[in-house]
Write an enzyme that holds these catalytic residues in place. Structure first.
Site, mmCIF file in Angstrom:
data_model
loop_
_atom_site.group_PDB
_atom_site.id
_atom_site.type_symbol
_atom_site.label_atom_id
_atom_site.label_comp_id
_atom_site.label_asym_id
_atom_site.label_seq_id
_atom_site.Cartn_x
_atom_site.Cartn_y
_atom_site.Cartn_z
ATOM 1 N N ASN A 9 4.549 2.799 3.983
ATOM 2 C CA ASN A 9 3.786 2.742 2.472
ATOM 3 C C ASN A 9 3.189 1.467 2.447
ATOM 4 O O ASN A 9 3.616 0.474 1.938
ATOM 5 C CB ASN A 9 4.447 2.983 1.467
ATOM 6 C CG ASN A 9 4.054 3.073 0.068
ATOM 7 O OD1 ASN A 9 2.782 2.908 -0.115
ATOM 8 N ND2 ASN A 9 4.723 2.770 -0.883
ATOM 9 N N TRP A 10 1.716 1.646 2.796
ATOM 10 C CA TRP A 10 1.010 0.247 2.620
ATOM 11 C C TRP A 10 0.616 -0.030 1.198
ATOM 12 O O TRP A 10 -0.017 -1.365 0.921
ATOM 13 C CB TRP A 10 -0.205 0.382 3.439
ATOM 14 C CG TRP A 10 -0.167 0.552 4.841
ATOM 15 C CD1 TRP A 10 1.081 0.738 5.560
ATOM 16 C CD2 TRP A 10 -1.205 0.719 5.834
ATOM 17 N NE1 TRP A 10 0.795 1.067 6.882
ATOM 18 C CE2 TRP A 10 -0.713 1.148 7.087
ATOM 19 C CE3 TRP A 10 -2.731 0.824 5.944
ATOM 20 C CZ2 TRP A 10 -1.364 1.254 8.270
ATOM 21 C CZ3 TRP A 10 -3.317 1.102 7.019
ATOM 22 C CH2 TRP A 10 -2.748 1.331 8.273
ATOM 23 N N LYS A 11 0.733 0.692 0.272
ATOM 24 C CA LYS A 11 0.645 0.405 -1.169
ATOM 25 C C LYS A 11 -0.893 -0.001 -1.170
ATOM 26 O O LYS A 11 -1.797 0.252 -0.354
ATOM 27 C CB LYS A 11 1.639 -0.656 -1.736
ATOM 28 C CG LYS A 11 3.005 -0.559 -1.417
ATOM 29 C CD LYS A 11 3.995 -1.225 -2.118
ATOM 30 C CE LYS A 11 5.441 -0.916 -1.668
ATOM 31 N NZ LYS A 11 6.556 -1.317 -2.865
ATOM 32 N N HIS A 98 6.660 7.869 -6.497
ATOM 33 C CA HIS A 98 7.217 6.454 -6.065
ATOM 34 C C HIS A 98 7.432 5.638 -7.674
ATOM 35 O O HIS A 98 6.672 5.972 -8.524
ATOM 36 C CB HIS A 98 5.961 5.606 -5.412
ATOM 37 C CG HIS A 98 6.539 4.461 -4.914
ATOM 38 N ND1 HIS A 98 6.502 3.256 -5.444
ATOM 39 C CD2 HIS A 98 6.988 4.086 -3.499
ATOM 40 C CE1 HIS A 98 7.152 2.110 -4.790
ATOM 41 N NE2 HIS A 98 7.379 2.646 -3.697
ATOM 42 N N GLU A 100 6.737 2.913 -8.472
ATOM 43 C CA GLU A 100 5.729 2.163 -9.110
ATOM 44 C C GLU A 100 4.671 3.157 -9.646
ATOM 45 O O GLU A 100 3.853 2.661 -10.664
ATOM 46 C CB GLU A 100 4.847 1.315 -7.963
ATOM 47 C CG GLU A 100 5.638 0.147 -7.376
ATOM 48 C CD GLU A 100 5.554 -0.064 -5.928
ATOM 49 O OE1 GLU A 100 4.501 0.251 -5.353
ATOM 50 O OE2 GLU A 100 6.489 -0.886 -5.346
ATOM 51 N N GLU A 167 15.110 5.621 -3.138
ATOM 52 C CA GLU A 167 14.809 4.389 -3.193
ATOM 53 C C GLU A 167 15.475 3.842 -4.437
ATOM 54 O O GLU A 167 14.734 3.907 -5.544
ATOM 55 C CB GLU A 167 13.190 4.238 -3.179
ATOM 56 C CG GLU A 167 12.374 4.806 -1.990
ATOM 57 C CD GLU A 167 11.424 4.082 -1.643
ATOM 58 O OE1 GLU A 167 11.107 3.779 -0.645
ATOM 59 O OE2 GLU A 167 10.283 4.074 -2.761
ATOM 60 N N GLY A 173 11.153 -4.121 -2.719
ATOM 61 C CA GLY A 173 10.284 -5.114 -2.663
ATOM 62 C C GLY A 173 11.280 -6.382 -3.222
ATOM 63 O O GLY A 173 10.395 -7.460 -3.590
ATOM 64 N N SER A 205 13.672 -2.587 0.657
ATOM 65 C CA SER A 205 13.734 -3.582 1.581
ATOM 66 C C SER A 205 14.245 -3.390 2.913
ATOM 67 O O SER A 205 14.985 -4.478 3.676
ATOM 68 C CB SER A 205 14.756 -4.828 0.890
ATOM 69 O OG SER A 205 14.007 -5.117 -0.464
ATOM 70 N N GLY A 227 6.983 -3.303 2.257
ATOM 71 C CA GLY A 227 6.387 -4.331 2.834
ATOM 72 C C GLY A 227 6.433 -4.706 4.531
ATOM 73 O O GLY A 227 5.372 -5.108 4.868
HETATM 74 C C1 PEP Z 1 8.499 1.211 -1.029
HETATM 75 O O1 PEP Z 1 7.435 0.695 -1.772
HETATM 76 O O2 PEP Z 1 8.708 2.331 -0.757
HETATM 77 C C2 PEP Z 1 9.494 0.234 -0.590
HETATM 78 C C3 PEP Z 1 10.797 0.834 0.091
HETATM 79 O O3 PEP Z 1 9.244 -0.986 -0.460
HETATM 80 P P1 PEP Z 1 9.825 -2.307 0.178
HETATM 81 O O4 PEP Z 1 10.271 -1.783 1.626
HETATM 82 O O5 PEP Z 1 8.786 -3.319 0.282
HETATM 83 O O6 PEP Z 1 11.067 -2.647 -0.817
#
Ligand code: PEP
Length: 256
Positions: A9-11, A98, A100, A167, A173, A205, A227
Site C-alpha cells: 500500500n503505497w498510500k 483502511h 486512515e 491491521e 506506521g 509495521s 512503509g
Molecule cells: C498500512 O498502511 O496498511 C500499513 C500496514 O502500514 P505500515 O506497514 O507502514 O505499518
C-alpha cells in the site's frame, strides 16, 4: 491451499516517475516469484500508468494491481471519487476500510459495507481492513464484532473471495509491530466467522526482518505492507520470504 499474498500500500506517496521505477522494479524482481500473489496499490492517479508498466498481456500473471479506495456508486456527481467501474478497468483488488480512511476521513462501517458489496458485485476483490485502536483484553472481540458488521449481508460464497487484512491501528506506521503470536491469535479467532478459504493478512509495521515470523503462522496468509512497500529491495525480500514459505508448504507455481 490458500496462496500467500504480499500487498504493498503505497498510500499518498510517489511521484509518477517514482511509481514507474518502483512498479517496474517489482515487476522484474518478482518474475520468478510465482508461488505467491504480489499486489501493488499505488495512488489512484497512477493506477493506469502502473497498470501499463506491470500488466502486459498476462506476462506477469502473479502480479496484480489494487486501488487504495473507491466509492460504491458506478458513476455520477461524486467529486473526487473513483468508482468500481473505473477500478475494474485497471485493477483486480481494492483496499477498503483502511484505518486512515476511517480515522482521517471519517468513513463509517455502513459506508465501507456498501463498498464491499459494490466491489464484489463488480468482480473486484476487496482487501478489507479491520483492527482495534488499542491493544486491550477485549481487542479480539472488538475486531470480530467490527468484521461481522463490515461483512453484513455478504453471502458465504462471497466471503471466500474477500481478503481480510487484520491491521491493529496501534501497529500501523508506528514501528510497534504486533507479535506474530498475537496476530495469529486474533486472525485465528476471525477465521471462525470466515471460510477456511478466505485469506487473512496481517498489516502493521511489517518489514523484511519480521516477515518470516508472521508468514510462518498457520492462519496468516500474507502481509499488507505500508512503509516497507516503498523500498524496492525490502519489498522484494518480503516477496521472496513468502515464496520460500509457500515452497516449504508445497505450493506449486500458480501458473505452471
Ligand atoms: C498500512 O498502511 O496498511 C500499513 C500496514 O502500514 P505500515 O506497514 O507502514 O505499518
Amino acid at each position: 491451499m490458500r496462496t500467500k499474498i504480499i500487498a504493498g500500500n503505497w498510500k499518498m506517496n510517489t511521484s509518477l516517475a517514482d511509481a514507474h521505477i518502483l512498479a517496474t522494479g517489482v515487476r522484474d524482481g518478482v518474475e520468478h516469484i510465482e508461488r505467491i500473489e504480489t499486489i501493488l496499490c499505488p495512488p489512484s492517479i497512477w493506477l493506469a500508468s502502473v497498470a501499463h508498466d506491470i500488466v502486459q498481456k498476462g506476462q506477469y500473471p502473479h502480479l496484480h494491481l489494487g486501488a487504495q479506495n473507491m466509492y460504491y456508486e458506478d458513476a455520477g456527481a461524486f467529486t473526487g471519487e473513483i468508482s468500481p467501474v473505473m477500478v475494474k478497468e485497471v485493477a483486480e483488488y481494492v483496499i477498503l476500510g483502511h484505518s486512515e480512511r476511517t480515522h482521517v476521513f471519517g468513513e463509517s462501517i455502513e459506508l465501507i459495507n456498501n463498498k464491499v458489496h459494490a466491489s464484489l458485485a463488480h468482480g473486484i476483490t476487496p482487501i478489507l481492513c479491520v483492527g482495534e485502536d488499542d491493544q486491550t483484553e477485549t481487542s479480539k472481540q472488538i475486531v470480530l464484532d467490527t468484521l461481522r458488521k463490515l461483512l453484513d449481508g455478504v453471502s458465504e460464497e462471497d466471503i471466500k473471495k474477500v481478503v481480510v487484512a487484520y491491521e491493529p491501528v496501534w501497529a500501523i506506521g508506528t514501528g510497534k509491530a504486533a507479535t506474530p503470536e498475537y496476530a495469529q491469535e486474533v486472525i485465528g479467532y476471525l477465521r471462525e466467522i470466515l471460510s477456511s478459504d478466505t485469506r487473512i493478512l496481517y498489516g502493521g509495521s511489517a518489514n523484511d526482518e519480521n516477515a518470516k515470523s508472521y508468514l510462518s503462522q498457520p492462519d496468516i496468509d500474507g502481509l499488507l505492507i505500508g512503509g516497507a512497500s516503498l523500498k524496492l529491495k525490502v519489498f522484494l525480500t518480503m516477496c521472496q520470504i513468502a515464496d520460500d514459505i509457500g515452497q516449504d508448504l508445497g505450493h506449486q507455481s500458480l501458473h505452471s
